[in-house]
Design a protein around this motif. Structure first.
Motif, PDB file in Angstrom:
ATOM      1  N   HIS A 392      45.946 -19.541  -1.064  1.00 15.12           N
ATOM      2  CA  HIS A 392      45.329 -18.133  -1.206  1.00 15.12           C
ATOM      3  C   HIS A 392      44.063 -18.387  -1.849  1.00 15.12           C
ATOM      4  O   HIS A 392      42.795 -17.914  -1.586  1.00 15.12           O
ATOM      5  CB  HIS A 392      46.122 -17.230  -2.088  1.00 15.12           C
ATOM      6  CG  HIS A 392      45.604 -15.687  -1.839  1.00 15.12           C
ATOM      7  ND1 HIS A 392      44.436 -15.476  -2.419  1.00 15.12           N
ATOM      8  CD2 HIS A 392      45.951 -14.788  -1.206  1.00 15.12           C
ATOM      9  CE1 HIS A 392      44.012 -14.131  -2.203  1.00 15.12           C
ATOM     10  NE2 HIS A 392      45.057 -13.941  -1.293  1.00 15.12           N
ATOM     11  N   TYR A 395      41.684 -20.823   0.844  1.00 17.75           N
ATOM     12  CA  TYR A 395      41.641 -20.701   2.350  1.00 17.75           C
ATOM     13  C   TYR A 395      41.599 -19.214   2.731  1.00 17.75           C
ATOM     14  O   TYR A 395      41.676 -18.856   3.975  1.00 17.75           O
ATOM     15  CB  TYR A 395      42.762 -21.371   3.053  1.00 17.75           C
ATOM     16  CG  TYR A 395      42.583 -22.854   2.807  1.00 17.75           C
ATOM     17  CD1 TYR A 395      41.354 -23.717   3.398  1.00 17.75           C
ATOM     18  CD2 TYR A 395      43.461 -23.502   2.188  1.00 17.75           C
ATOM     19  CE1 TYR A 395      41.353 -25.000   3.273  1.00 17.75           C
ATOM     20  CE2 TYR A 395      43.570 -25.090   1.797  1.00 17.75           C
ATOM     21  CZ  TYR A 395      42.293 -25.537   2.326  1.00 17.75           C
ATOM     22  OH  TYR A 395      42.146 -26.817   2.123  1.00 17.75           O
ATOM     23  N   GLN A 397      40.272 -14.963   1.841  1.00 18.62           N
ATOM     24  CA  GLN A 397      38.901 -14.654   1.258  1.00 18.62           C
ATOM     25  C   GLN A 397      39.481 -13.058   0.754  1.00 18.62           C
ATOM     26  O   GLN A 397      38.658 -12.374   0.049  1.00 18.62           O
ATOM     27  CB  GLN A 397      37.669 -14.614   2.062  1.00 18.62           C
ATOM     28  CG  GLN A 397      37.202 -15.896   2.537  1.00 18.62           C
ATOM     29  CD  GLN A 397      37.151 -16.868   1.514  1.00 18.62           C
ATOM     30  OE1 GLN A 397      36.335 -16.631   0.585  1.00 18.62           O
ATOM     31  NE2 GLN A 397      37.563 -18.215   1.464  1.00 18.62           N
ATOM     32  N   ASN A 398      40.435 -12.267   1.537  1.00 15.12           N
ATOM     33  CA  ASN A 398      40.842 -11.108   1.029  1.00 15.12           C
ATOM     34  C   ASN A 398      42.045 -11.107   0.094  1.00 15.12           C
ATOM     35  O   ASN A 398      42.793 -12.020   0.003  1.00 15.12           O
ATOM     36  CB  ASN A 398      41.027 -10.435   2.537  1.00 15.12           C
ATOM     37  CG  ASN A 398      39.843 -10.750   3.492  1.00 15.12           C
ATOM     38  OD1 ASN A 398      38.540 -10.224   3.134  1.00 15.12           O
ATOM     39  ND2 ASN A 398      40.354 -10.801   4.649  1.00 15.12           N
ATOM     40  N   SER A 399      41.854  -9.653  -0.382  1.00 15.61           N
ATOM     41  CA  SER A 399      43.405  -9.485  -1.378  1.00 15.61           C
ATOM     42  C   SER A 399      44.615  -9.547  -0.424  1.00 15.61           C
ATOM     43  O   SER A 399      45.811  -9.511  -0.838  1.00 15.61           O
ATOM     44  CB  SER A 399      42.779  -8.113  -1.861  1.00 15.61           C
ATOM     45  OG  SER A 399      42.713  -7.157  -1.122  1.00 15.61           O
TER      46      SER A 399
END
Length: 426
Positions: A392, A395, A397-399
């Protein structure tokens, strides 16, 4: 054979094979254990069946809702050789009620030195809650250790003459670093305190720092060993306590003993180690003590200590099957936390075997996880548990992320681990 089975069934074994139910009582609750046990048994009989381990955290009964944090049927895989459904109405339920202690670890300091000689916890400790369930091994090492403890207690209860049949209450777990040896020792101490909560009011875990036993003034080290074991003896004298002594990296002690014998270390060092072995021999006679030891370098342990261990269990790197189970548990946790979304069902290895690993919409992602597990062979359990976080962090970028995208990131981070290993070796 029937007569043998009748004798075994008559033995009052507190850890015998049956449906194990662990009830975590709320820390502020003062309700007695027996009323809680009766309510839990009634609750489980309403469920009627169990298909393996499961956890209940929400209760309709107001008393359970007020006083109980969770009810868990656990370790079903340790006692069953097949996939039979558990009939909760007819099964013998062994219910263990416990409250977690959240004080954390205390510390014993060396005299006149800023070094910690030992850490100790009151058990069951919040620090170790859930640790046992998250340790995954290829063989039945957890079940073997529980049965060892059961036999130890049975022989003590029946006052078996230790001069006729010898057992030392010493367990040695050995193998490469990062395979979960120390964690397993701590989890076993916690598990025994929970399973024996009717026999012992509480538990104590004393983790000895082997490196700190040897003072820079060797003449003082013997006194330190004696002082430490005097404290342990005080704990053992309380018959309401189960005392677990953990000596991590025990090879550092026996290596010092070897160096002394070879004349490369002061003679005081060998006296320190001999004192330690003598103390272990003295406390093993007490029924409420278990000695847990680990070693990363098996060849460095001399026979004087190895001979004292009843169980000498090798803990190696996980196989692809164990790696798959580790990843499976990590991904389920990320789905529970809402990081992987939407929630999707991942089949376990048993289910994949049933469908003969045929790929379709229902099995595709599970088979992909299996491929990642195969590629991960050779990594330690400690590393494997870090990889979902690193996947996470590096690689994604989001939650939130889909399961398919997370598996892509996990593949990349596994490949990166081997690249970094190769670079370090070069």
């Amino acid at each position: 054979m029937e007569q043998v089975n009748d004798i075994r069934s008559a033995l009052p074994d507190p850890l015998e094979a049956c449906v194990q139910v662990e009830v975590c009582q709320n820390p502020y609750s003062t309700l007695g254990k027996q009323p809680i046990k009766e309510l839990v048994i009634s609750l489980l009989k309403k469920h009627r069946r169990a298909y393996g381990d499961f956890l209940i955290t929400e209760f309709e009964d107001p008393t359970l809702a007020e006083h109980v944090k969770s009810v868990a049927i656990c370790d079903t895989e340790l006692n069953r050789q097949d996939n039979q459904v558990i009939d909760l109405c007819r099964a013998r339920l062994s219910v263990h009620v416990f409250q977690l202690q959240d004080e954390g670890a205390g510390s014993e300091e060396l005299d006149d030195e800023n070094l910690s000689a030992a850490n100790h916890w009151i058990l069951p400790a919040a620090d170790f809650h859930g640790l046992w369930d998250n340790l995954i091994f290829d063989n039945n090492v957890k079940g073997d250790l529980i049965q060892y403890a059961a036999t130890t207690l049975l022989f003590s209860d029946r006052k078996v003459d230790c001069n006729v049949i010898s057992w030392n209450r010493v367990i040695l777990l050995h193998g490469p670093p990062g395979t979960g040896k120390t964690s397993l020792c701590k989890a076993l101490a916690q598990k025994l305190c929970i399973r024996l909560s009717d026999r012992y009011t509480y538990g104590q875990l004393i983790e000895i720092n082997s490196h700190s036993l040897f003072s820079k003034w060797f003449s003082e080290s013997g006194k330190l060993v004696m002082k430490m074991f005097q404290k342990i003896q005080e704990l053992i004298d309380d018959q309401d306590a189960l005392v677990c002594v953990l000596i991590d990296e025990v090879e550092s002690l026996t290596a010092a003993r070897k160096s002394s014998l070879n004349g490369t270390e002061p003679s005081d060092a060998i006296r320190v180690v001999n004192a330690l072995l003598t103390q272990i021999d003295q406390i093993k006679k007490y029924p409420n003590v278990v000695i847990l030891t680990t070693s990363n370098v098996t060849g460095a342990i001399d026979l004087a200590f190895v001979d004292r261990a009843d169980i000498k269990q090798y803990i190696g790197p996980p196989s692809p099957l164990a790696i798959f189970k580790i990843y499976h548990s990590c991904l389920n946790e990320l789905m529970r936390a809402g990081i992987i979304t939407p929630v999707q069902q991942l089949l376990d290895m048993r289910a994949l075997e049933v469908v003969r690993f045929i790929e379709n919409d229902a099995t595709r992602l599970s088979l992909r996880l299996r491929d990642i597990a195969i590629k991960s062979q050779g990594l330690s359990g400690r590393t494997l548990r870090k990889l979902p976080f690193l996947a996470h962090a590096m690689y994604i970028q989001n939650s939130t992320v889909t399961l398919e995208d997370f598996l892509s990131a996990l593949t990349k981070v596994v490949e990166r681990q081997f690249e970094e290993r190769n670079s370090l070796e070069k």
